[in-house]
Scaffold this motif. Structure first.
Motif, mmCIF file in Angstrom:
data_model
loop_
_atom_site.group_PDB
_atom_site.id
_atom_site.type_symbol
_atom_site.label_atom_id
_atom_site.label_comp_id
_atom_site.label_asym_id
_atom_site.label_seq_id
_atom_site.Cartn_x
_atom_site.Cartn_y
_atom_site.Cartn_z
ATOM 1 N N ALA A 158 104.382 35.314 114.629
ATOM 2 C CA ALA A 158 103.578 34.131 114.950
ATOM 3 C C ALA A 158 102.091 34.430 114.822
ATOM 4 O O ALA A 158 101.317 33.623 114.287
ATOM 5 C CB ALA A 158 103.909 33.646 116.363
ATOM 6 N N SER A 159 101.669 35.598 115.304
ATOM 7 C CA SER A 159 100.255 35.976 115.234
ATOM 8 C C SER A 159 99.799 36.134 113.793
ATOM 9 O O SER A 159 98.717 35.669 113.406
ATOM 10 C CB SER A 159 100.030 37.291 115.997
ATOM 11 O OG SER A 159 100.395 37.183 117.349
ATOM 12 N N GLU A 160 100.627 36.794 113.006
ATOM 13 C CA GLU A 160 100.265 37.040 111.606
ATOM 14 C C GLU A 160 100.129 35.723 110.839
ATOM 15 O O GLU A 160 99.176 35.520 110.078
ATOM 16 C CB GLU A 160 101.329 37.919 110.953
ATOM 17 C CG GLU A 160 100.831 38.736 109.773
ATOM 18 C CD GLU A 160 100.018 39.938 110.203
ATOM 19 O OE1 GLU A 160 99.050 40.268 109.470
ATOM 20 O OE2 GLU A 160 100.314 40.554 111.232
ATOM 21 N N PHE A 161 101.073 34.829 111.046
ATOM 22 C CA PHE A 161 101.049 33.548 110.342
ATOM 23 C C PHE A 161 99.852 32.706 110.781
ATOM 24 O O PHE A 161 99.184 32.084 109.954
ATOM 25 C CB PHE A 161 102.346 32.772 110.595
ATOM 26 C CG PHE A 161 103.604 33.496 110.181
ATOM 27 C CD1 PHE A 161 103.561 34.537 109.263
ATOM 28 C CD2 PHE A 161 104.831 33.139 110.721
ATOM 29 C CE1 PHE A 161 104.719 35.200 108.887
ATOM 30 C CE2 PHE A 161 105.989 33.795 110.346
ATOM 31 C CZ PHE A 161 105.931 34.838 109.436
ATOM 32 N N ALA A 162 99.580 32.692 112.090
ATOM 33 C CA ALA A 162 98.469 31.892 112.606
ATOM 34 C C ALA A 162 97.128 32.442 112.128
ATOM 35 O O ALA A 162 96.219 31.670 111.790
ATOM 36 C CB ALA A 162 98.512 31.860 114.132
ATOM 37 N N GLU A 163 96.996 33.751 112.089
ATOM 38 C CA GLU A 163 95.750 34.346 111.624
ATOM 39 C C GLU A 163 95.497 34.018 110.157
ATOM 40 O O GLU A 163 94.346 33.960 109.708
ATOM 41 C CB GLU A 163 95.781 35.864 111.824
ATOM 42 C CG GLU A 163 94.420 36.533 111.646
ATOM 43 C CD GLU A 163 94.480 38.021 111.898
ATOM 44 O OE1 GLU A 163 93.850 38.486 112.862
ATOM 45 O OE2 GLU A 163 95.172 38.727 111.116
ATOM 46 N N LYS A 193 94.062 32.024 121.388
ATOM 47 C CA LYS A 193 92.885 32.126 120.525
ATOM 48 C C LYS A 193 93.237 31.835 119.076
ATOM 49 O O LYS A 193 92.437 31.235 118.332
ATOM 50 C CB LYS A 193 92.259 33.505 120.652
ATOM 51 C CG LYS A 193 90.949 33.670 119.880
ATOM 52 C CD LYS A 193 90.314 35.024 120.139
ATOM 53 C CE LYS A 193 88.984 35.153 119.383
ATOM 54 N NZ LYS A 193 88.343 36.479 119.651
ATOM 55 N N LEU A 194 94.423 32.231 118.661
ATOM 56 C CA LEU A 194 94.874 32.001 117.289
ATOM 57 C C LEU A 194 95.408 30.583 117.088
ATOM 58 O O LEU A 194 95.724 30.196 115.961
ATOM 59 C CB LEU A 194 95.960 33.009 116.908
ATOM 60 C CG LEU A 194 95.511 34.466 116.739
ATOM 61 C CD1 LEU A 194 96.723 35.377 116.597
ATOM 62 C CD2 LEU A 194 94.586 34.609 115.537
ATOM 63 N N GLY A 195 95.538 29.826 118.172
ATOM 64 C CA GLY A 195 96.029 28.456 118.071
ATOM 65 C C GLY A 195 97.531 28.322 118.095
ATOM 66 O O GLY A 195 98.071 27.261 117.751
ATOM 67 N N LEU A 318 98.822 41.760 116.777
ATOM 68 C CA LEU A 318 98.559 40.332 117.013
ATOM 69 C C LEU A 318 97.640 39.847 115.899
ATOM 70 O O LEU A 318 96.489 39.489 116.111
ATOM 71 C CB LEU A 318 97.930 40.138 118.394
ATOM 72 C CG LEU A 318 98.803 40.614 119.564
ATOM 73 C CD1 LEU A 318 98.021 40.638 120.856
ATOM 74 C CD2 LEU A 318 100.045 39.742 119.696
ATOM 75 N N GLY A 319 98.182 39.876 114.672
ATOM 76 C CA GLY A 319 97.359 39.685 113.492
ATOM 77 C C GLY A 319 96.690 40.998 113.144
ATOM 78 O O GLY A 319 96.976 42.050 113.724
ATOM 79 N N ARG A 320 95.774 40.956 112.214
ATOM 80 C CA ARG A 320 95.051 42.167 111.818
ATOM 81 C C ARG A 320 93.887 42.463 112.759
ATOM 82 O O ARG A 320 93.384 43.588 112.792
ATOM 83 C CB ARG A 320 94.517 42.038 110.389
ATOM 84 C CG ARG A 320 95.560 41.847 109.284
ATOM 85 C CD ARG A 320 96.499 43.002 109.191
ATOM 86 N NE ARG A 320 97.678 42.831 110.061
ATOM 87 C CZ ARG A 320 98.440 43.830 110.474
ATOM 88 N NH1 ARG A 320 98.151 45.057 110.146
ATOM 89 N NH2 ARG A 320 99.487 43.588 111.238
ATOM 90 N N GLY A 321 93.457 41.460 113.516
ATOM 91 C CA GLY A 321 92.241 41.631 114.297
ATOM 92 C C GLY A 321 92.434 42.062 115.728
ATOM 93 O O GLY A 321 91.456 42.372 116.417
ATOM 94 N N ALA A 322 93.667 42.094 116.219
ATOM 95 C CA ALA A 322 93.902 42.456 117.613
ATOM 96 C C ALA A 322 95.319 42.990 117.778
ATOM 97 O O ALA A 322 96.177 42.831 116.906
ATOM 98 C CB ALA A 322 93.679 41.258 118.540
ATOM 99 N N LYS A 342 90.688 44.789 119.663
ATOM 100 C CA LYS A 342 90.545 45.564 118.426
ATOM 101 C C LYS A 342 91.072 46.984 118.585
ATOM 102 O O LYS A 342 91.627 47.562 117.649
ATOM 103 C CB LYS A 342 89.085 45.581 117.997
ATOM 104 C CG LYS A 342 88.558 44.229 117.536
ATOM 105 C CD LYS A 342 87.110 44.329 117.076
ATOM 106 C CE LYS A 342 86.604 42.967 116.591
ATOM 107 N NZ LYS A 342 85.179 43.032 116.146
ATOM 108 N N ALA A 343 90.909 47.549 119.789
ATOM 109 C CA ALA A 343 91.429 48.891 120.038
ATOM 110 C C ALA A 343 92.949 48.907 119.919
ATOM 111 O O ALA A 343 93.534 49.830 119.350
ATOM 112 C CB ALA A 343 91.003 49.378 121.420
ATOM 113 N N GLY A 344 93.589 47.861 120.443
ATOM 114 C CA GLY A 344 95.035 47.754 120.329
ATOM 115 C C GLY A 344 95.479 47.640 118.886
ATOM 116 O O GLY A 344 96.480 48.230 118.474
ATOM 117 N N ALA A 345 94.720 46.868 118.091
ATOM 118 C CA ALA A 345 95.041 46.721 116.667
ATOM 119 C C ALA A 345 94.894 48.052 115.934
ATOM 120 O O ALA A 345 95.724 48.408 115.084
ATOM 121 C CB ALA A 345 94.137 45.672 116.033
#
Length: 391
Positions: A158-163, A193-195, A318-322, A342-345
């Motif tokens: 879900a995060s990847e698609f939303a980002e 945040k990603l909607g 959670l996407g590439r950014g987080a 970002k640290a988690g990513a």
């Protein structure tokens, strides 16, 4: 193979199977064959990235597999334990002295949900991710997508698609139930945040263009991605070997089949003492090494050691950014500490890269991979035995 060598066959070329095959090469006199239906190694932890074209989720076996391992690109149809033979999809067969059962896991789409098998897109195997990739290529960015499953795979997808700019709804009975409360809050905040709209409900039906919830609400869906639950191939059960209710090979604490000392299980498809580890590459790598150690001990005539696998964290992109790194006790229960943002990513990406490096390191120098000691499984085994005896 030369005359007099001991024949070790590994079925399955995933994280556990590759690690087992590499470790078996640490002893002279063992001829190792790896059977896998694909010619490339699949990075399952990147399949959600493949679906939106930002990673191919594959690696050449030459990178992660010892050069002495014979790779047979084929499927395994049946294990003839009495004859010590694996019957292949192509019609051929392989004889073995020891067999490592490392067939992994698959996506489980239930028959009980109307339309799910027909219209949903699972995301646990390479071909499934490629099918979803093709579907998304035909779906406009503005079209709604529903991801079913509130676990880690669903959250990552879900995060990847939303980002990537898509309109995503995530449906699950609960969001990230394996995380601590602080970890869940971190994930929920990033999804907002990603909607991504998160709905805690179950799915009653899937149609070509909608998902119907148990509450009766219908969600428009141009592509429904199914990540709720996993299964395992039925090879062990179909071959007459003892399995648990899900179909995982039943073994003792040395990963040896309770039916045959020549068969050793590993990875997602094994259930040691009926208490399987969480399906993950975190467990599969040390389990793969342990299964090979068991085989090598039996060849040497020594007593194999019991399994000891630490489960120290859950890494979620959670996407590439987080991302969120949920710290764990060694028994796989979460603590109230996580690393997010970002640290988690960054940590998640390094874990993905190091997973390949650990396999490549074992390929270059078999026996070099070391795992930390896991928790004592004694109390769990005692509890499980009490439950079984009370039935």
């Amino acid at each position: 193979m030369t005359e007099g060598q001991i024949r070790a066959v590994v079925i399955g070329g995933g994280y556990a199977g590759v690690m087992a095959a590499n470790r078996l090469c640490s002893t002279d006199g063992v001829a190792v064959t790896l059977v896998n239906p694909r010619a490339k190694f699949v990075e399952r932890i990147r399949l959600h990235q493949l679906a939106i074209d930002n990673d191919d989720a594959t690696e050449d076996y030459a990178t992660v597999l010892n050069a002495g391992v014979r790779l047979v690109v084929d499927g395994a149809e049946r294990i003839d334990a009495a004859a010590r033979r694996v019957e292949l999809t192509s019609g051929g067969s392989l004889e073995y002295d020891y067999l490592v059962y490392a067939v992994g896991s698959t996506g489980a789409v239930p028959d009980s949900v109307a339309g799910a098998r027909e219209f949903a897109y699972p995301l646990s195997e390479l071909e499934q991710a490629q099918r979803l990739q093709s579907r998304l290529a035909d779906v406009p960015l503005s079209a709604p997508i529903v991801v079913v499953g509130g676990g880690l795979t669903g959250i990552e997808a879900a995060s990847e698609f939303a980002e990537a700019g898509r309109s995503v709804t995530l449906v699950g009975a609960a969001l990230a139930p394996s995380l601590s409360k602080p970890g869940r809050r971190s994930v929920a905040k990033r999804l907002r945040k990603l909607g991504v709209e998160v709905i805690e409900d179950s799915v009653a039906a899937v149609t070509a263009d909608a998902v119907v919830l148990a509450s009766g609400r219908a969600l428009p869906s141009a592509a429904t991605v199914w990540t709720a639950g996993f299964g395992v191939p039925d090879l062990a059960a179909a071959s007459g070997l003892s399995t648990d209710a899900l179909g995982r090979l039943l073994t003792d604490e040395t990963l040896t089949s309770i039916d045959d000392q020549r068969i050793v299980g590993t990875g997602d498809a094994v259930s040691p003492s009926g208490l399987p580890f969480r399906m993950s590459c975190q467990a599969s790598l040390p389990l793969g090494a342990q299964s090979a150690n068991t085989v090598l001990s039996r060849i040497a005539g020594t007593e194999p050691a019991g399994i000891s696998v630490p489960m120290t964290a859950q890494c979620i992109s959670l996407g590439r950014g987080a991302g969120t790194l949920q710290l764990q006790h060694k028994d796989d229960t979460p603590v109230g500490i996580y690393i997010g943002g970002k640290a988690g990513a960054f940590i998640k990406e390094q874990v993905c890269r190091w997973t390949l490096k650990w396999m490549a390191g074992e390929a270059a120098k078999p026996g070099s991979y070391k795992s930390q000691k896991g928790p004592d499984r004694g109390p769990q085994l005692t509890e499980a035995a009490a439950v079984v005896s009370s039935r």
